[in-house]
Enzyme design. Structure first.
Site, PDB file in Angstrom:
ATOM      1  N   THR B 179      27.386  -5.329 -31.715  1.00 35.64           N
ATOM      2  CA  THR B 179      26.988  -6.446 -32.552  1.00 35.64           C
ATOM      3  C   THR B 179      25.910  -7.230 -31.819  1.00 35.64           C
ATOM      4  OG1 THR B 179      27.690  -8.514 -33.548  1.00 35.64           O
ATOM      5  CG2 THR B 179      28.999  -7.741 -31.693  1.00 35.64           C
ATOM      6  N   GLU B 326      33.557  -7.403 -35.162  1.00 34.48           N
ATOM      7  CA  GLU B 326      34.777  -7.457 -34.350  1.00 34.48           C
ATOM      8  C   GLU B 326      36.036  -7.261 -35.181  1.00 34.48           C
ATOM      9  OE1 GLU B 326      32.330  -9.584 -34.419  1.00 34.48           O
ATOM     10  OE2 GLU B 326      31.763 -10.298 -32.421  1.00 34.48           O
ATOM     11  N   LYS B 436      20.850 -15.390 -40.497  1.00 38.00           N
ATOM     12  CA  LYS B 436      21.171 -14.127 -41.149  1.00 38.00           C
ATOM     13  C   LYS B 436      20.029 -13.761 -42.082  1.00 38.00           C
ATOM     14  CE  LYS B 436      24.750 -11.202 -41.511  1.00 38.00           C
ATOM     15  NZ  LYS B 436      26.177 -11.101 -41.252  1.00 38.00           N
ATOM     16  N   TRP B 441      21.801 -10.199 -38.241  1.00 39.78           N
ATOM     17  CA  TRP B 441      21.758 -11.402 -37.419  1.00 39.78           C
ATOM     18  C   TRP B 441      20.462 -11.469 -36.606  1.00 39.78           C
ATOM     19  CZ3 TRP B 441      25.014 -14.990 -38.526  1.00 39.78           C
ATOM     20  CH2 TRP B 441      26.321 -14.687 -38.899  1.00 39.78           C
TER      21      TRP B 441
END
Lengths: 544, 544
Positions: B179, B326, B436, B441
Site C-alpha cells: 500500500t 490492510e 485520493k 492514494w
C-alpha cells in the site's frame, strides 16, 4: 494477518451494535407474545452468564437445556458459550433413559429447564449425579422436588449485565448436541466457536438459505435439535427478526405466527410442512400466509407434490438441504443455477427434488465400497464422504468414532446416492435403508417419494422385509388421504419404476411412527411388520 | 470439530467441481475475447503451479506479478497460493523506484509480467537482485534483454495439470500487496489462506456485495490493487461469470464488455464511474447497459448526483463500501435496512451516502484522542479502530507497524468520522495527509518533503482539491525563498514521482497557516483554495 479468533461473541456484537433495534418474538402459549430487541437481548444474555458464574459454572463446564424454542432458551444460546461454557441442548422428545444418558454423558453441571419439563426431570433426578443446580425458565419456581432449584428471572434480576465476554481460542467448545439417528446410545457432537461462526456464515450466503436483515424467520426446527439448524445464530449475525414458537407448538401455531408477524421465512421438518398444507387446505380457520416467501423443509426430501402445492397456491418456494447433527448441520442446499432460468417447470422440480449443491467449504466425495471416487454423472451410486471446517472430527468421548471416519479424516455419512454433473447431490437412501433384492439395490426413498406424490397418499414409508427367494423385498406402509387400492398404487408406480422395484405388499396404517426428530422410524416398522405373520394379523384386525 | 484448515484450494474445488461449466471471459485488447470454463481454468492453474515448481519455486517463495486483469493473471491468483507460494501483485502504475523497492522488499523469486510491461522491467532488472526468472504472460517471448525469460504458454504446455494441491496450516501466507497510502516507502500487507477464505465468504453474504452464481461480474478494480477487492476469489467460490477487462482498459472498454457479455455487476473506483457516466450521457456510440444491476464504486464516496444518475437513467444501484489494503480490503458495505423500505428517496440517499454497516466479523470502534469509546450517535467524531479476522496484524518486515496498532491489537485506521445509531459508518474526513486521485492514494507529505528539499522553496503544503474527472487532485501551496516557476517545480518532482502524482497547480503564498502546535493547517488551505474560482482570484490579486 490478525490472529483474531472466530468467536460467537462477534455474532452477538453485530446483533447488539448494528441491529440493536431489531426484534425477537417468542410465543408464550398463553395469549400475548413476548417481544424485545436485540439490544435488550444482549444484556439479558450477559446477565445469564453472570448468574451462571454465581452458580459456580466455570469455563468448559456444560450447561444443559431441556427447553422449547423460547426467548429464554435463546438467551442461553449466546450467554453460555460466550462465557466459555458449553451449551448442551437436550432433546426432550427422547425416552427417559436416553435423556438421562445424554445429561450424564455430557457431564451437565447446571440444567435450564422449561416449567412443563419439571415432571420429566424429577423422574430422572436421582440418576443425574453431576447436576449441581436446576434453573426453571420462569418468573418463579413452581412446587418441585428438584433441589437446589432457582427461578431464571430471579437469577437475572440479581445481575447488572455489565460484563465483557472474554477472549479464548476459537477451538474452545461452544455447544453440544446428541444424535439419536443410529442404533445404540446417542452420540455426542461437540461444536467449537470456530465451527459455529463458520456454519453461521454458511447460512447467510447467497445460494444458501440466505439469512438476512430484511427477513422475518420462524424457527420451527427445535432448538434442542442441531441448534434449530443454526438459524438462531444466523439471525443474530444478520439482524433478522426471529420468531420462536414457544412451548408445545402445533402446526396451527406456526400458521398463526406467520399470519400475526408477517413471517417471510420458515424453517422446519418436512412432516410439519405436510401438516401446515393440510390446515391451509381446510382453510378453517383462515390464515393469511401471504407474507411467506420461503419454507425451508429438511430432515428428509419434501415430496414434489408438496413443493408444487406451496408454489402454486401460495407462491412459497420450498427449498431443501441435506445435513446431519455431525455437520452443524448443513452440507448442501437446493439453490437453482442460472441455467435453470428458462427450463420447463417440471425440470425445475427435478432440480428442487435433489438435495442441492455443496455449500462453500463443504467438500463432498462420492465413493464406492472400496473408498474409490465415483464419477459425478448422476448415475453412479455411492456413499457420500464429507470434509468441512464445520464437520465434527469425532464423537464426544465415544469409542464408536473411528468407524465413522476414513484414514484421511473424511466423515463417512452412511448416506447413499448420486451426484449429477452440475454438482447436485441426490440421496437415494441411508445405506441401512436400501433394499437389496435378488442382488440388486432398490431405493426405498424413491418409492416413498413417488407414493407420496399420489393424490390419495398422505404419507408412505417403504422398508425391507425378509423374502425366501429374493432375500429382501420392499413393503410399503401407507397413510391414505382418500380411498385407494393396492392395485391402483401398483399401476401408478409402474409408470415410474421397473416391475421388480414394485412392492408386492401394501399395508394401510393410521400413522407412520416417527423418531424423536420427526423422521420416519423404520426401525419400528421393520420390527412390527418384518414377519409375514405379523402383517397377516394386522390386516385381519384392520379389516374387522 | 474437524480441524480442517481454511485453504484457498477449497474455493477452487467448488469452482471446478460444482460450477465447472461456468465461464471466465478475458478481453485481449485485439479483437476477440478469450473465454473458457472454470474446469479448464483449474487445470491451467495446476499447470502453472507445476511450471513454477519446475522453475525452482518452493512453498513460501514469493511470485510477483506485473500484469493487468487477464485470465493468465487470474490463473496465478489460485495457482501460486495453492502450491504454498505467495502471490505478490505489484502495482504497475507506481513510480519506477517504488516498484523496484516493492519487488526487492517482497523478495520475489519469479516475476510474471505482461508483454507491455517488459520495457518497465528491463529498466529495473539491474536492481532486482532476487529475481531468478521472468515469465512473459504470452504465447511466445518477444525480443527482450530480460534473462532467464520464459513464455507462459510454453511453460504450461509442458505440464499435464495432474497435481493435487497440498494441505498446510491456514495461517500460511497466500498473497501480498503493498500500500502506498502513507508516507515513506510502500508498506507490505501479507494475507493468509485463512484471511482470504474468510474475506471471500464476507463478499458472498447477503448484506454485502453478494457475489452469487447468477451474477456476471466485471472486475474493473485492478488485480494489482488489493486483489481487485477480492472479487476474483469470490467469483470462483460461487461460480459467478467473471469478466476481466484486459490490458490498458479504458472506460469505453468497460461499457463494451457490459454490453457484449450482459454484465450484471461491475466493481471499480468512483472515478471510473464518473467517466462511464460521461460516456453514457454522450451516447455516441450507444452502449446497451440494460443488463447492469449493480455498480459498486469504492476507493472514496461516490457523489450523490452520480448515484442518482445511475439509478434514474439506468436503474443501476450504486452501493459503496469502506476498506483498505490492510483489511483485505472490505470493512463496511452500504446495505439498506428493512426500515428504509418506505422512507423518502432523499433519505435513502442519505443512507447510501454513508460508507455502510460493518460486515460480519468486522468489529469497529469509534474512539477519541485518548482511545476511549465515543457514542454511536451520528454526531461524535472520532477515529475508527478495527478488528477482524481478515485484518492484517502488522506490515511485512516493517518497523512502522507498531504505530498502526493500539495495545489491544486494534488497527488504527487514521480515518475519521461518525457512526450513527443504526451502525452506519460515515467518514467525515480521511487521514488529512492523503489525496485520493482516480482511486489511488497520493501522499501529500511526500510531495511536500520533496518540494521543501528544492533550494528555492521555503515551505510547501499539499492539499486535495476537488476535480471533475479524478475527484481529487493535489494542489501545492508554496512559500518561496527565491524565484522559481511551476514548470521548474514540475520538472523537479518528476525526478522522484510518477506523473500522476504531480500537482497541476502551484499557488505561491506568503505563509502556510499553522495550527496551535505548529503543524500545517490544511483545513484552512482547503477552505480557502478548495474552489477553482478562489484560486483564480488569489492569483489575479497576487499578480497585481
Amino acid at each position: 494477518m490478525m490472529d483474531r479468533p472466530l468467536l460467537m461473541k462477534q455474532l452477538l456484537w453485530r446483533a447488539e451494535r448494528v441491529f440493536g433495534d431489531k426484534r425477537i418474538i417468542s410465543r408464550t402459549g398463553d395469549g400475548e407474545d413476548i417481544s424485545y430487541t436485540y439490544a435488550e437481548y444482549a444484556v439479558r444474555a450477559r446477565k445469564l452468564a453472570q448468574a451462571l458464574t454465581a452458580l459456580g459454572v466455570r469455563p468448559g463446564d456444560r450447561v444443559g437445556t431441556v427447553a422449547w424454542n423460547t426467548h429464554r432458551h435463546y438467551e442461553a444460546y449466546f450467554g453460555v458459550p460466550c462465557m466459555g461454557a458449553v451449551l448442551h441442548t437436550v432433546n426432550l422428545r427422547l425416552f427417559d433413559e436416553q435423556i438421562a444418558y445424554i445429561i450424564n454423558h455430557g457431564g451437565d453441571r447446571v440444567l435450564l429447564i422449561d416449567p412443563d419439563q419439571i415432571p420429566l426431570i424429577e423422574r430422572l433426578a436421582p440418576d443425574l449425579r453431576g447436576v449441581q443446580a436446576y434453573v426453571v425458565l420462569a418468573d418463579t419456581v413452581p412446587e418441585t422436588t428438584l433441589s437446589p432449584v432457582h427461578s431464571y428471572e430471579e437469577l437475572l434480576a440479581a445481575q447488572d449485565g455489565k460484563l465483557e465476554f472474554p477472549d479464548f481460542p476459537e477451538t474452545t467448545a461452544s455447544a453440544m448436541c446428541y444424535t439419536s439417528g443410529t442404533t445404540g446410545d446417542p452420540k455426542g457432537v461437540l461444536y467449537s466457536h470456530r465451527s459455529v461462526v463458520l456454519h453461521t456464515l454458511g447460512l447467510c450466503l447467497h445460494g444458501s438459505i440466505g439469512v438476512r436483515e430484511e427477513a422475518i424467520f420462524l424457527a420451527i426446527s427445535p432448538m434442542f435439535h442441531a441448534n434449530s439448524w443454526g438459524i438462531p445464530f444466523a439471525a443474530a449475525l444478520q439482524g433478522a427478526t426471529l420468531v420462536l414458537p414457544g412451548p408445545h407448538p402445533e402446526p396451527k401455531h406456526y400458521l398463526e405466527l406467520i399470519d400475526r408477524h408477517k413471517v417471510t421465512h420458515a424453517v422446519g421438518a418436512v412432516t410439519i410442512g405436510v401438516m401446515m398444507r393440510d390446515l391451509l387446505e381446510r382453510d378453517d380457520p383462515h390464515y393469511d400466509v401471504s407474507s411467506l416467501d420461503v419454507l425451508w423443509l429438511g430432515g428428509q426430501a419434501p415430496p414434489r407434490g408438496l413443493m408444487k402445492w406451496f408454489a402454486d397456491t401460495h407462491a412459497v418456494v420450498v427449498p431443501q438441504g441435506w445435513g446431519m447433527t455431525e455437520a452443524s448441520p448443513l452440507v448442501t442446499f437446493t439453490a437453482l443455477k442460472s441455467k435453470h432460468d428458462h427450463v420447463a417447470e417440471d425440470d425445475v422440480y427435478d432440480v428442487r427434488g435433489k438435495q442441492g449443491l455443496p455449500l462453500p467449504l463443504c467438500e463432498v466425495r462420492l465413493v464406492d465400497e472400496d473408498g474409490d471416487d465415483l464419477p459425478w454423472d448422476g448415475k453412479a451410486v455411492g456413499e457420500y464422504h464429507l470434509r468441512s471446517p464445520w464437520m465434527a472430527s469425532a464423537y464426544y468421548d465415544d469409542p464408536r468414532s473411528p468407524a465413522s471416519y476414513d484414514a484421511q479424516g473424511w466423515f463417512k455419512t452412511g448416506d447413499v446416492g448420486v451426484i449429477d454433473p452440475d454438482g447436485y447431490v441426490q440421496l437415494t437412501d441411508r445405506s441401512k435403508d436400501l433394499i437389496k433384492s435378488g442382488g440388486e439395490w432398490i431405493s426405498s426413498v424413491e418409492l416413498e417419494n413417488s407414493l407420496m406424490a399420489h393424490p390419495a397418499v398422505a404419507e408412505a414409508s417403504v422398508v425391507a422385509v425378509p423374502h425366501d427367494k429374493w432375500l429382501e423385498r420392499p413393503l410399503a406402509c401407507v397413510v391414505t388421504r382418500s380411498p385407494v387400492t393396492p392395485e391402483e398404487l401398483t399401476a401408478y408406480l409402474l409408470e415410474h419404476f421397473a416391475r421388480w422395484w414394485i412392492p408386492e405388499e401394501f399395508l394401510f396404517v393410521d400413522a407412520i411412527p416417527k423418531t424423536g426428530v420427526g423422521k420416519f422410524d423404520k426401525k419400528v416398522l421393520r420390527a412390527r411388520f418384518g414377519e409375514a405373520d405379523a402383517r397377516e394379523r394386522y390386516r385381519a384386525e384392520a379389516s374387522r
